[in-house]
Design a protein around this motif. Structure first.
Motif, PDB file in Angstrom:
ATOM      1  N   ASP A  14     -19.242 -42.098   9.574  1.00 31.33           N
ATOM      2  CA  ASP A  14     -19.143 -42.800   8.294  1.00 31.33           C
ATOM      3  C   ASP A  14     -18.759 -44.267   8.503  1.00 31.33           C
ATOM      4  O   ASP A  14     -18.122 -44.628   9.499  1.00 31.33           O
ATOM      5  N   SER A  15     -19.134 -45.079   7.526  1.00 37.94           N
ATOM      6  CA  SER A  15     -18.707 -46.483   7.426  1.00 37.94           C
ATOM      7  C   SER A  15     -18.981 -47.296   8.691  1.00 37.94           C
ATOM      8  O   SER A  15     -18.161 -48.123   9.103  1.00 37.94           O
ATOM      9  N   ALA A  58     -26.694 -40.833  10.179  1.00 39.05           N
ATOM     10  CA  ALA A  58     -25.376 -41.409   9.926  1.00 39.05           C
ATOM     11  C   ALA A  58     -24.716 -40.760   8.720  1.00 39.05           C
ATOM     12  O   ALA A  58     -25.380 -40.120   7.900  1.00 39.05           O
ATOM     13  N   GLY A  59     -23.425 -40.991   8.607  1.00 38.35           N
ATOM     14  CA  GLY A  59     -22.658 -40.465   7.489  1.00 38.35           C
ATOM     15  C   GLY A  59     -22.738 -41.361   6.263  1.00 38.35           C
ATOM     16  O   GLY A  59     -23.770 -41.975   5.988  1.00 38.35           O
ATOM     17  N   LYS A  60     -21.632 -41.471   5.578  1.00 33.01           N
ATOM     18  CA  LYS A  60     -21.569 -42.231   4.331  1.00 33.01           C
ATOM     19  C   LYS A  60     -21.343 -43.712   4.600  1.00 33.01           C
ATOM     20  O   LYS A  60     -20.729 -44.093   5.587  1.00 33.01           O
ATOM     21  N   ASN A  61     -21.857 -44.532   3.678  1.00 30.46           N
ATOM     22  CA  ASN A  61     -21.688 -45.985   3.685  1.00 30.46           C
ATOM     23  C   ASN A  61     -22.174 -46.622   4.985  1.00 30.46           C
ATOM     24  O   ASN A  61     -21.548 -47.536   5.515  1.00 30.46           O
ATOM     25  N   PHE A  62     -23.300 -46.154   5.470  1.00 35.43           N
ATOM     26  CA  PHE A  62     -23.884 -46.702   6.695  1.00 35.43           C
ATOM     27  C   PHE A  62     -24.399 -48.107   6.413  1.00 35.43           C
ATOM     28  O   PHE A  62     -25.140 -48.341   5.474  1.00 35.43           O
ATOM     29  N   GLY A  63     -23.995 -49.052   7.244  1.00 37.21           N
ATOM     30  CA  GLY A  63     -24.467 -50.421   7.126  1.00 37.21           C
ATOM     31  C   GLY A  63     -23.622 -51.300   6.235  1.00 37.21           C
ATOM     32  O   GLY A  63     -24.084 -52.337   5.779  1.00 37.21           O
ATOM     33  N   LEU A  64     -22.376 -50.932   6.010  1.00 34.16           N
ATOM     34  CA  LEU A  64     -21.544 -51.782   5.177  1.00 34.16           C
ATOM     35  C   LEU A  64     -21.190 -53.045   5.929  1.00 34.16           C
ATOM     36  O   LEU A  64     -21.246 -53.087   7.153  1.00 34.16           O
TER      37      LEU A  64
END
Length: 173
Positions: A14-15, A58-64
């Motif tokens: 994530d992230s 990927a998990g959550k918020n990929f590419g922040l």
């Protein structure tokens, strides 16, 4: 355009930020040279292991984070698609703009491990783990996005549709 890709999977969490994918020092390098540093700190040596046709799950918020053009680096490495439980919206737009399929599939990190093989139909959103036989369904890419991907990205699409001056369009061919 064939909307089905199949390849080996690399799983990240994530992230994951664009800074972790495209380190600051690499921004001064050419795209081919910068691509050698994708996931430089997160997964040292990854760019030497990834092969054309591989996919990143990927998990959550990929590419922040910042709007670094990471999609261009993934394309340079031959990555066929990105799959995430959630993308940062700016990162997702950059993927589309560069002609890289990016599909949201909830639960993807739970059913994939590094080295598994995935089969993704990004027109329907179906994702198969051909290693374990797990099947997930995510967001199908809409026709507008499929058209941009088929053109190779937003600039080639705009050129093909006559929205760019001929001298600019010629540079994209």
């Amino acid at each position: 355009m064939d909307t089905v890709v199949e390849g080996r999977v690399w799983v990240v969490g994530d992230s994951v930020t664009t800074d972790a994918m495209y380190p600051a020092f690499a921004m001064k390098l050419s795209i081919p040279e910068a691509a050698r540093h994708v996931f430089y700190e997160l997964r040292p040596g990854w760019s030497d292991q990834v092969q054309p046709g591989d996919m990143v799950v990927a998990g959550k918020n990929f590419g922040l984070g910042s709007s670094r053009p990471v999609a261009a680096l993934f394309k340079e490495l031959g990555v066929a698609a990105l799959i995430a439980e959630e993308f940062n919206s700016l990162f997702l737009r950059n993927c589309v703009n560069h002609g890289l399929p990016a599909v949201v599939v909830p639960g993807a990190t739970a059913v994939f491990s590094d080295g598994d093989t995935a089969r993704l139909d990004f027109a329907s959103g179906r994702l198969d783990n051909t290693t374990t036989k797990a099947v997930l369904h995510g967001g199908a890419l809409p026709p507008l996005v499929l058209g941009i991907l088929e053109s190779g990205g937003i600039l080639p699409r705009l050129a093909a549709d006559g929205y760019l001056p001929e001298e600019v369009a010629a540079l994209l061919r």
